[in-house]
Structure formats: structure tokens, C-alpha cells
Scaffold this motif. Structure first.
Motif, PDB file in Angstrom:
ATOM      1  N   LEU A 121      44.554  59.482  29.875  1.00  0.00           N
ATOM      2  CA  LEU A 121      43.275  59.577  30.594  1.00  0.00           C
ATOM      3  C   LEU A 121      42.553  58.229  30.604  1.00  0.00           C
ATOM      4  CD1 LEU A 121      41.951  63.051  29.404  1.00  0.00           C
ATOM      5  CD2 LEU A 121      42.787  62.423  31.672  1.00  0.00           C
ATOM      6  N   LEU A 122      42.589  57.528  29.469  1.00  0.00           N
ATOM      7  CA  LEU A 122      41.977  56.201  29.393  1.00  0.00           C
ATOM      8  C   LEU A 122      42.673  55.235  30.343  1.00  0.00           C
ATOM      9  CD1 LEU A 122      39.880  54.403  27.982  1.00  0.00           C
ATOM     10  CD2 LEU A 122      41.600  53.942  26.221  1.00  0.00           C
ATOM     11  N   THR A 123      43.996  55.318  30.411  1.00  0.00           N
ATOM     12  CA  THR A 123      44.758  54.488  31.336  1.00  0.00           C
ATOM     13  C   THR A 123      44.348  54.781  32.775  1.00  0.00           C
ATOM     14  OG1 THR A 123      46.647  54.318  29.859  1.00  0.00           O
ATOM     15  CG2 THR A 123      47.083  53.989  32.195  1.00  0.00           C
ATOM     16  N   ARG A 124      44.206  56.049  33.090  1.00  0.00           N
ATOM     17  CA  ARG A 124      43.806  56.427  34.456  1.00  0.00           C
ATOM     18  C   ARG A 124      42.414  55.899  34.784  1.00  0.00           C
ATOM     19  NH1 ARG A 124      45.321  61.010  38.029  1.00  0.00           N
ATOM     20  NH2 ARG A 124      43.577  61.253  39.439  1.00  0.00           N
ATOM     21  N   PHE A 125      41.504  56.004  33.825  1.00  0.00           N
ATOM     22  CA  PHE A 125      40.141  55.527  34.041  1.00  0.00           C
ATOM     23  C   PHE A 125      40.125  54.006  34.245  1.00  0.00           C
ATOM     24  CE2 PHE A 125      36.249  53.726  32.165  1.00  0.00           C
ATOM     25  CZ  PHE A 125      35.317  54.258  33.030  1.00  0.00           C
ATOM     26  N   ILE A 126      40.797  53.275  33.369  1.00  0.00           N
ATOM     27  CA  ILE A 126      40.805  51.813  33.453  1.00  0.00           C
ATOM     28  C   ILE A 126      41.521  51.362  34.723  1.00  0.00           C
ATOM     29  CG2 ILE A 126      41.688  49.702  32.385  1.00  0.00           C
ATOM     30  CD1 ILE A 126      41.212  51.053  29.667  1.00  0.00           C
ATOM     31  N   SER A 127      42.653  51.972  35.037  1.00  0.00           N
ATOM     32  CA  SER A 127      43.395  51.552  36.226  1.00  0.00           C
ATOM     33  C   SER A 127      42.608  51.842  37.496  1.00  0.00           C
ATOM     34  CB  SER A 127      44.767  52.212  36.280  1.00  0.00           C
ATOM     35  OG  SER A 127      44.651  53.601  36.452  1.00  0.00           O
ATOM     36  N   GLY A 128      41.822  52.907  37.499  1.00  0.00           N
ATOM     37  CA  GLY A 128      40.972  53.193  38.652  1.00  0.00           C
ATOM     38  C   GLY A 128      39.916  52.125  38.859  1.00  0.00           C
ATOM     39  N   ARG A 129      39.415  51.584  37.763  1.00  0.00           N
ATOM     40  CA  ARG A 129      38.394  50.541  37.857  1.00  0.00           C
ATOM     41  C   ARG A 129      38.980  49.197  38.265  1.00  0.00           C
ATOM     42  NH1 ARG A 129      33.316  51.321  34.260  1.00  0.00           N
ATOM     43  NH2 ARG A 129      32.783  49.720  35.744  1.00  0.00           N
ATOM     44  N   ILE A 130      40.157  48.853  37.712  1.00  0.00           N
ATOM     45  CA  ILE A 130      40.703  47.528  38.023  1.00  0.00           C
ATOM     46  C   ILE A 130      41.482  47.513  39.333  1.00  0.00           C
ATOM     47  CG2 ILE A 130      40.802  46.846  35.613  1.00  0.00           C
ATOM     48  CD1 ILE A 130      43.842  47.138  35.757  1.00  0.00           C
ATOM     49  N   SER A 131      41.834  48.680  39.856  1.00  0.00           N
ATOM     50  CA  SER A 131      42.595  48.701  41.114  1.00  0.00           C
ATOM     51  C   SER A 131      41.767  48.205  42.293  1.00  0.00           C
ATOM     52  CB  SER A 131      43.123  50.103  41.396  1.00  0.00           C
ATOM     53  OG  SER A 131      42.055  50.972  41.700  1.00  0.00           O
ATOM     54  N   ARG A 132      40.457  48.176  42.132  1.00  0.00           N
ATOM     55  CA  ARG A 132      39.599  47.656  43.195  1.00  0.00           C
ATOM     56  C   ARG A 132      39.686  46.141  43.303  1.00  0.00           C
ATOM     57  NH1 ARG A 132      35.825  51.153  40.386  1.00  0.00           N
ATOM     58  NH2 ARG A 132      36.056  53.219  41.262  1.00  0.00           N
ATOM     59  N   SER A 133      40.166  45.509  42.224  1.00  0.00           N
ATOM     60  CA  SER A 133      40.289  44.053  42.211  1.00  0.00           C
ATOM     61  C   SER A 133      41.487  43.632  43.053  1.00  0.00           C
ATOM     62  CB  SER A 133      40.466  43.567  40.774  1.00  0.00           C
ATOM     63  OG  SER A 133      40.833  42.212  40.758  1.00  0.00           O
ATOM     64  N   CYS A 134      41.286  42.666  43.897  1.00  0.00           N
ATOM     65  CA  CYS A 134      42.361  42.196  44.781  1.00  0.00           C
ATOM     66  C   CYS A 134      43.519  41.581  44.009  1.00  0.00           C
ATOM     67  CB  CYS A 134      41.815  41.190  45.785  1.00  0.00           C
ATOM     68  SG  CYS A 134      40.717  41.942  46.986  1.00  0.00           S
ATOM     69  N   SER A 135      43.280  41.098  42.804  1.00  0.00           N
ATOM     70  CA  SER A 135      44.356  40.436  42.054  1.00  0.00           C
ATOM     71  C   SER A 135      45.421  41.424  41.585  1.00  0.00           C
ATOM     72  CB  SER A 135      43.779  39.687  40.851  1.00  0.00           C
ATOM     73  OG  SER A 135      43.224  40.587  39.922  1.00  0.00           O
ATOM     74  N   TYR A 136      45.130  42.717  41.632  1.00  0.00           N
ATOM     75  CA  TYR A 136      46.096  43.725  41.197  1.00  0.00           C
ATOM     76  C   TYR A 136      46.862  44.334  42.360  1.00  0.00           C
ATOM     77  CZ  TYR A 136      44.224  43.426  36.554  1.00  0.00           C
ATOM     78  OH  TYR A 136      43.858  42.951  35.321  1.00  0.00           O
ATOM     79  N   ARG A 137      46.623  43.865  43.557  1.00  0.00           N
ATOM     80  CA  ARG A 137      47.311  44.409  44.721  1.00  0.00           C
ATOM     81  C   ARG A 137      48.312  43.391  45.243  1.00  0.00           C
ATOM     82  NH1 ARG A 137      42.425  46.505  48.219  1.00  0.00           N
ATOM     83  NH2 ARG A 137      44.069  46.760  49.734  1.00  0.00           N
ATOM     84  N   PRO A 138      49.436  43.856  45.769  1.00  0.00           N
ATOM     85  CA  PRO A 138      50.406  42.908  46.332  1.00  0.00           C
ATOM     86  C   PRO A 138      49.832  42.215  47.562  1.00  0.00           C
ATOM     87  CG  PRO A 138      51.118  45.174  46.699  1.00  0.00           C
ATOM     88  CD  PRO A 138      49.889  45.239  45.865  1.00  0.00           C
ATOM     89  N   VAL A 139      50.241  40.968  47.739  1.00  0.00           N
ATOM     90  CA  VAL A 139      49.777  40.191  48.882  1.00  0.00           C
ATOM     91  C   VAL A 139      50.967  39.728  49.710  1.00  0.00           C
ATOM     92  CG1 VAL A 139      47.655  39.390  47.796  1.00  0.00           C
ATOM     93  CG2 VAL A 139      49.734  38.051  47.569  1.00  0.00           C
ATOM     94  N   LEU A 140      50.715  39.525  50.977  1.00  0.00           N
ATOM     95  CA  LEU A 140      51.726  39.019  51.894  1.00  0.00           C
ATOM     96  C   LEU A 140      51.791  37.508  51.708  1.00  0.00           C
ATOM     97  CD1 LEU A 140      53.452  40.367  54.057  1.00  0.00           C
ATOM     98  CD2 LEU A 140      51.697  39.826  55.698  1.00  0.00           C
ATOM     99  N   LEU A 141      52.963  36.991  51.318  1.00  0.00           N
ATOM    100  CA  LEU A 141      53.098  35.563  51.056  1.00  0.00           C
ATOM    101  C   LEU A 141      53.611  34.794  52.269  1.00  0.00           C
ATOM    102  CD1 LEU A 141      54.663  35.632  47.477  1.00  0.00           C
ATOM    103  CD2 LEU A 141      52.286  35.244  48.113  1.00  0.00           C
ATOM    104  N   ARG A 142      54.667  35.330  52.905  1.00  0.00           N
ATOM    105  CA  ARG A 142      55.249  34.601  54.036  1.00  0.00           C
ATOM    106  C   ARG A 142      56.192  35.513  54.819  1.00  0.00           C
ATOM    107  NH1 ARG A 142      57.035  32.750  49.352  1.00  0.00           N
ATOM    108  NH2 ARG A 142      59.178  33.189  48.760  1.00  0.00           N
ATOM    109  N   ARG A 143      56.467  35.088  56.040  1.00  0.00           N
ATOM    110  CA  ARG A 143      57.501  35.741  56.845  1.00  0.00           C
ATOM    111  C   ARG A 143      58.830  35.099  56.508  1.00  0.00           C
ATOM    112  NH1 ARG A 143      55.918  35.265  62.862  1.00  0.00           N
ATOM    113  NH2 ARG A 143      58.052  35.978  63.042  1.00  0.00           N
ATOM    114  N   ILE A 144      59.879  35.877  56.566  1.00  0.00           N
ATOM    115  CA  ILE A 144      61.220  35.335  56.264  1.00  0.00           C
ATOM    116  C   ILE A 144      61.893  34.946  57.562  1.00  0.00           C
ATOM    117  CG2 ILE A 144      63.457  35.850  55.270  1.00  0.00           C
ATOM    118  CD1 ILE A 144      62.088  37.792  53.397  1.00  0.00           C
TER     119      ILE A 144
END
Length: 144
Positions: A121-144
Motif C-alpha cells: 500500500l505504501l508503494t502504491r501511495f508513493i508511486s502514485g505521487r511520483i508518477s506525476r513527475s516527468c522524470s519517471y516516464r519514458p521519453v522519445l529520444l530519436r527516430r531510427i
């Protein structure tokens, strides 16, 4: 930065959805035959996954483009700690405290199970809060 290749499957109002295929690293490992992890890795190997990614560089992409995604190492390690270590750490602490209070063995085991559930439950609570941060989301780096 940890990188993964994928294919753009859809674009919606500025959002990019990318399909990746889960690959196991077991084929390149030298301990292939003597490792029990290989059986677990084969279960999800080859599964397709569709994820939403950020496009901070505003790359021009279209459906079916091959792209490279990235996630920061620090974000990956933090997420791994939350998912794998935090629940076990809470379980261990609760069990030690219960043992310190002189509870019987079944009560300590029950307390440990409650601690594990509390850790999830603590993991779910913390992950819900930090998931709003852009640094935890994958980003598009380049086209291949």
C-alpha cells in the motif's frame, strides 16, 4: 539512460503511443542452462506492450515509425526499490517489532504478512505521487 526500441502505433492530441516487444536477456547470458530465472523470463518473452511516452524534443513522428525510448537510470532504480525492496523492508521491520513485543510465532507471522500488505500500500501511495513527475516516464529520444 536506459533505452528501448519500439514502433509508434498511434498519435492523439500531442501524445505518442509506442509499442515495444518484451525481450528476455537470457539468450545472451552465459548461464542459460543453469539458471532458474530463464523459465520465468520465457513467460513474458515476446509480449507486445503499448505505452504512452513524452516527446520533450517535439520530434516529428508518424504511425509505424521506429523510435528509441529512454528512461533515466535514477528513475529506474528508484522504481525498482519501491516495487521490490520497500514492501520486504516494511515486512521485516514489522516482524522484528512484533518479535520485540514478545508475540507468539503465529502472531509474528501474521504481523509480517500485514507489514507486507502495508508495504505494498505504501508503494502504491508513493508511486502514485511520483508518477506525476516527468522524470519517471519514458521519453522519445530519436527516430531510427
Amino acid at each position: 539512460m536506459l533505452e528501448e526500441n519500439g514502433r509508434v502505433v498511434r498519435l492523439e492530441s500531442g501524445l505518442v503511443w509506442v509499442e515495444t516487444i518484451k525481450q528476455s536477456a537470457c539468450s545472451s547470458c552465459s548461464a542459460q542452462k543453469g539458471c532458474g530465472q530463464r523459465l520465468l523470463a520465457r513467460i513474458g518473452d515476446g509480449k507486445r506492450m503499448e505505452i504512452q511516452v513524452d516527446n520533450p524534443q517535439h520530434l516529428e513522428v508518424k504511425v509505424n515509425d521506429e523510435v528509441t525510448l529512454g528512461v533515466g537510470e535514477r528513475s529506474f532504480l528508484t522504481a525498482s526499490f519501491l516495487v521490490y525492496l520497500l514492501p520486504l523492508l516494511v515486512m521485516f521491520i514489522v516482524a522484528v517489532v512484533a518479535q520485540g513485543y514478545g508475540l507468539s510465532e503465529p502472531e509474528v507471522i501474521f504481523s509480517a504478512a500485514l507489514g507486507l500488505a502495508g508495504g505494498f500500500l505504501l508503494t502504491r501511495f508513493i508511486s502514485g505521487r511520483i508518477s506525476r513527475s516527468c522524470s519517471y516516464r519514458p521519453v522519445l529520444l530519436r527516430r531510427i
